[in-house]
Design an enzyme around this catalytic site. Structure first.
Site, PDB file in Angstrom:
ATOM      1  N   GLU A  12       0.854  -1.195   0.000  1.00  0.00           N
ATOM      2  CA  GLU A  12       0.000   0.000   0.000  1.00  0.00           C
ATOM      3  C   GLU A  12       0.890   1.244   0.000  1.00  0.00           C
ATOM      4  OE1 GLU A  12      -1.845  -1.264   3.542  1.00  0.00           O
ATOM      5  OE2 GLU A  12      -2.924  -2.857   2.508  1.00  0.00           O
ATOM      6  N   GLU A  29      -4.661  -6.881   1.836  1.00  0.00           N
ATOM      7  CA  GLU A  29      -3.423  -7.559   2.231  1.00  0.00           C
ATOM      8  C   GLU A  29      -3.427  -9.032   1.853  1.00  0.00           C
ATOM      9  OE1 GLU A  29      -4.980  -5.448   4.279  1.00  0.00           O
ATOM     10  OE2 GLU A  29      -3.522  -3.922   4.880  1.00  0.00           O
ATOM     11  N   PHE A  71       1.878  -2.295   8.728  1.00  0.00           N
ATOM     12  CA  PHE A  71       2.124  -2.501  10.157  1.00  0.00           C
ATOM     13  C   PHE A  71       1.924  -3.980  10.448  1.00  0.00           C
ATOM     14  CE2 PHE A  71       0.983   1.915   9.798  1.00  0.00           C
ATOM     15  CZ  PHE A  71       1.789   2.568  10.719  1.00  0.00           C
ATOM     16  N   ASP A  98       0.756  -5.432  12.807  1.00  0.00           N
ATOM     17  CA  ASP A  98      -0.550  -5.697  13.427  1.00  0.00           C
ATOM     18  C   ASP A  98      -1.610  -6.091  12.389  1.00  0.00           C
ATOM     19  OD1 ASP A  98      -0.057  -3.902  16.252  1.00  0.00           O
ATOM     20  OD2 ASP A  98       1.016  -3.269  14.462  1.00  0.00           O
ATOM     21  N   PHE A  99      -1.354  -5.786  11.121  1.00  0.00           N
ATOM     22  CA  PHE A  99      -2.328  -6.117  10.076  1.00  0.00           C
ATOM     23  C   PHE A  99      -2.237  -7.586   9.654  1.00  0.00           C
ATOM     24  CE2 PHE A  99      -1.903  -1.471   8.315  1.00  0.00           C
ATOM     25  CZ  PHE A  99      -2.375  -0.984   9.524  1.00  0.00           C
ATOM     26  N   HIS A 134      -1.481  -0.531  15.764  1.00  0.00           N
ATOM     27  CA  HIS A 134      -0.363  -0.092  14.921  1.00  0.00           C
ATOM     28  C   HIS A 134       0.961  -0.072  15.679  1.00  0.00           C
ATOM     29  CE1 HIS A 134      -3.731   1.477  12.553  1.00  0.00           C
ATOM     30  NE2 HIS A 134      -2.923   1.729  11.550  1.00  0.00           N
TER      31      HIS A 134
END
Lengths: 330, 339
Positions: B33, B76, B99, B101-102, B145
């Protein structure tokens, strides 16, 4: 669409080979000779074969948990496949994948997949490779009607469309996601029409008619090779066995099954080529006999092959990694 | 041969590693992204808009074009999975998971597909891909994040995992990761991007699986990861004032793990503290402690101490976030308990 005679013979041989393979696997499984569990493709042969008739070894496919038919249509060695299902060292994946992960990258077969919707992003990657390197390869993504409801399928169709990737999505709608009817799990009147959301052609095809599949796939694959982007084909067919072997199939009625067996893809092919004089009964029968022999040989090969040595558990995880850390304190 | 070094930031070192590998190997592509940013917008077609949210991939699109620096939709699962497919079929994709966390939205493609394909295929396939991803607290970015989460990936067979702490290691490890034939998770700490250090020109490789002694000492071993290496070094400086000489071992690789480096330092100092910003349960820190107890038990003169984040998400408020992140004071206190 005119199909060359040799291609017609190939189509028949592959369809019969898939049917014979699956029927034999059902027997061997029932006899307790196969570890794990299997999902059989019988009844859907026209889809894999009608599509793969347009592909070479350099083209790629991704498959589903019901992947034996895709393997055979893509030219994976049947002996090595059978040995894989038996968990043998001579298996196409050395006994490490089994039915649900059967694969042969050398044949462009990027794997059956135990995760419903696992394949579509991977097919995009194969398409991206072709686009990046400027080759004319295409990637075909087989998915089921169940996978049509996975987010990955929609993300992948969108990605393929915005990047104009040479990918063809072939949704094999066999009417049930496990036991759940597609008319329940799909909000749209058909799956093909969802292509409109991604600005790609969507085509509904009779997946029991190999000529119809061949024609629709031919157009979609040619379009992909020309760099014009993806297509979604929805091929309706019927799986003769349950979702997996052992499924009592209580969700289908005998009448429904009988009606579908009237439209058997192999029988339909025979009738068409015989009535049009394209192939002779003798040559079809000879193919049948050769296929039966090939399957018997495959089972003999699988049964007589050794199991992998236990410590092979530790190989093929990485290209390079300290082996003592793989074994850990084993 | 004279090797020229300059002072670069961690961000610039990563950018340079990508640039050099993309020049060297036309099969290396970037995707993620906003890795260029502004795709299809005419006036920034050549220069890109962002170069990633923190500018790490900035200007790469100018040299390599939109065909190799691919802005992706916020999908993603699709683009990480596409990186898997591209890697299996002949490219060396570097995908950016903005990040870490994703990972929740694309984990299947990472661990069921990318990590397992080679094994399930009986070794016939290789998956030479890199997933670059940002980790770490300290930015006030709160719960979704700011995590580290590398323990999750180090746990998974089929993946390698590296977490550089300096610009030098960032460049050398990223080049190694891109050239590696296995999938590598590359963890970049967002609080280190502006950190500077000497970085050689040209390409060089920091081998995956090798730790690095960042400070020698004889009284206690402090094993640390990523930004925590600098926390450990600061603690070591303070301890030195008290006459305690700490050896700081920067793990650099989390999988494979340089067990020998940890054990040989432990054999020398006979005491161990592990500093890790990740959550503590089933973590790399806990794994190091288990290693010390299993293979280094005879060396140990004191209990192993862990200085980690608490078993909580990363909080937002500065006072809470400060509490969350391990500090030099906590490391010093842990050392004092066992020395």
């Amino acid at each position: 669409m005119e199909i060359p005679r040799e291609k017609l013979r190939w189509i028949y041989e592959r369809m019969v080979l898939i049917r014979a393979f699956e029927d034999r696997v059902a027997q061997e499984f029932a006899a307790g000779k196969l570890p794990g569990f299997v999902h059989l493709y019988a009844g859907e042969e026209a889809i894999a074969v009608g599509v793969c008739a347009h592909l070479t070894d350099r083209d790629y496919i991704t498959s589903t948990h019901r992947g034996h038919g895709h393997c055979i249509a893509k030219g994976v060695d049947v002996k090595a496949m059978m040995a894989e299902l038996f968990g043998k060292a001579t298996g196409v994946c050395k006994g490490k994948g089994g039915s649900m992960h059967i694969a042969d990258v050398d044949k462009g077969m990027l794997g059956a997949n135990g995760i419903v919707g696992g394949g579509p992003p991977i097919a995009c990657g194969a398409g991206l490779m072709a686009k990046t390197l400027g080759t004319d390869q295409v990637a075909v993504c087989f998915l089921g009607d169940g996978a049509a409801e996975q987010g990955t399928t929609h993300e992948a169709m969108n990605l393929a469309a915005i990047w104009k990737l040479p990918v063809v999505f072939v949704c094999e709608n066999n009417l049930y996601a496990e036991s759940t009817p597609w008319t329940y799990h799909c909000a749209a009147p058909d799956i093909a029409s969802r292509a409109a959301a991604y600005d790609m052609p969507g085509v509904l095809v009779d997946g029991t008619d190999v000529f119809a599949v061949y024609e629709a796939a031919g157009e979609a694959i040619a379009r992909a090779r020309r760099g014009e982007g993806p297509t979604l084909l929805e091929c309706r067919a019927f799986r003769y066995y349950g979702h997996f072997q052992g499924d009592a199939v209580s969700y289908r009625t005998p009448e429904e099954e009988a009606a579908y067996r009237q439209r058997d893809p192999i029988q339909r092919f025979r009738e068409t080529v015989l009535s049009q004089g394209l192939l002779s009964e003798d040559e079809l029968d000879a193919i049948d006999a050769a296929v039966q022999h090939e399957i018997s040989e495959a089972v003999r090969f699988a049964e007589s092959s050794p199991l992998p040595p236990p410590e092979d558990c530790l190989t093929d995880v990485y290209v390079s990694y300290p082996v003592e850390q793989l074994a850990f304190r084993h | 041969m004279v090797v020229t070094t300059r002072v670069l930031s961690y961000r610039q070192a990563i950018n340079e590693a990508l640039r050099l590998e993309m020049r060297r190997d036309p099969t290396v592509i970037l995707m993620g992204e906003d890795v260029a940013g502004g795709a299809t917008i005419k006036h920034i077609e050549q220069e890109g808009a962002w170069g990633g949210p923190l500018g790490v991939t900035k200007s790469l699109v100018s040299e390599f074009g939109r065909q190799r620096v691919l802005d992706t939709p916020i999908s993603e699962a699709a683009f990480i999975g596409a990186a898997v497919g591209a890697a299996v079929t002949g490219l060396r994709p570097v995908a950016e998971l903005m990040f870490v966390d994703f990972f929740g939205v694309c984990m299947d493609q990472i661990f069921n597909q990318g990590a397992k394909l080679r094994y399930m295929f009986g070794g016939k396939a290789k998956v030479p891909m890199v997933i670059r991803t940002m980790i770490g607290a300290g930015f006030g970015a709160a719960g979704q994040h700011s995590g580290c989460h590398y323990s999750v990936f180090a746990h998974m067979p089929g993946l390698k995992a590296v977490a550089p702490a300096t610009p030098y290691d960032a460049k050398g490890l990223l080049i190694a990761a891109i050239r590696d034939d296995d999938p590598v998770m590359f963890f970049e700490h967002k609080m280190l991007y502006d950190m500077t250090g000497e970085v050689p020109e040209g390409d060089y490789v920091v081998p995956i699986g090798k730790a690095d002694v960042k400070r020698e000492g004889s009284d206690v071993t402090i094993v640390a990861i990523s930004r925590m290496v600098h926390i450990a070094l600061e603690a070591a400086k303070r301890l030195s004032g008290e006459g305690i000489e700490a050896e700081v071992v920067d793990l650099r690789s989390l999988s494979p793990l340089d067990e020998d480096a940890v054990l040989s330092s432990l054999a020398k100092t006979r005491r161990l503290v592990v500093v890790d910003e990740d959550n503590p349960r089933c973590s790399v820190a806990a794994d190091i402690a288990a290693l010390a107890v299993d293979k280094g038990f005879d060396y140990l003169d004191a209990p192993v101490k862990l200085v980690t984040a608490p078993h909580t998400p990363v909080p937002f408020s500065p006072s809470l976030e400060r509490y969350y992140i391990p500090t030099p004071e906590r490391v010093v206190a842990a050392v004092r308990e066992i020395v």
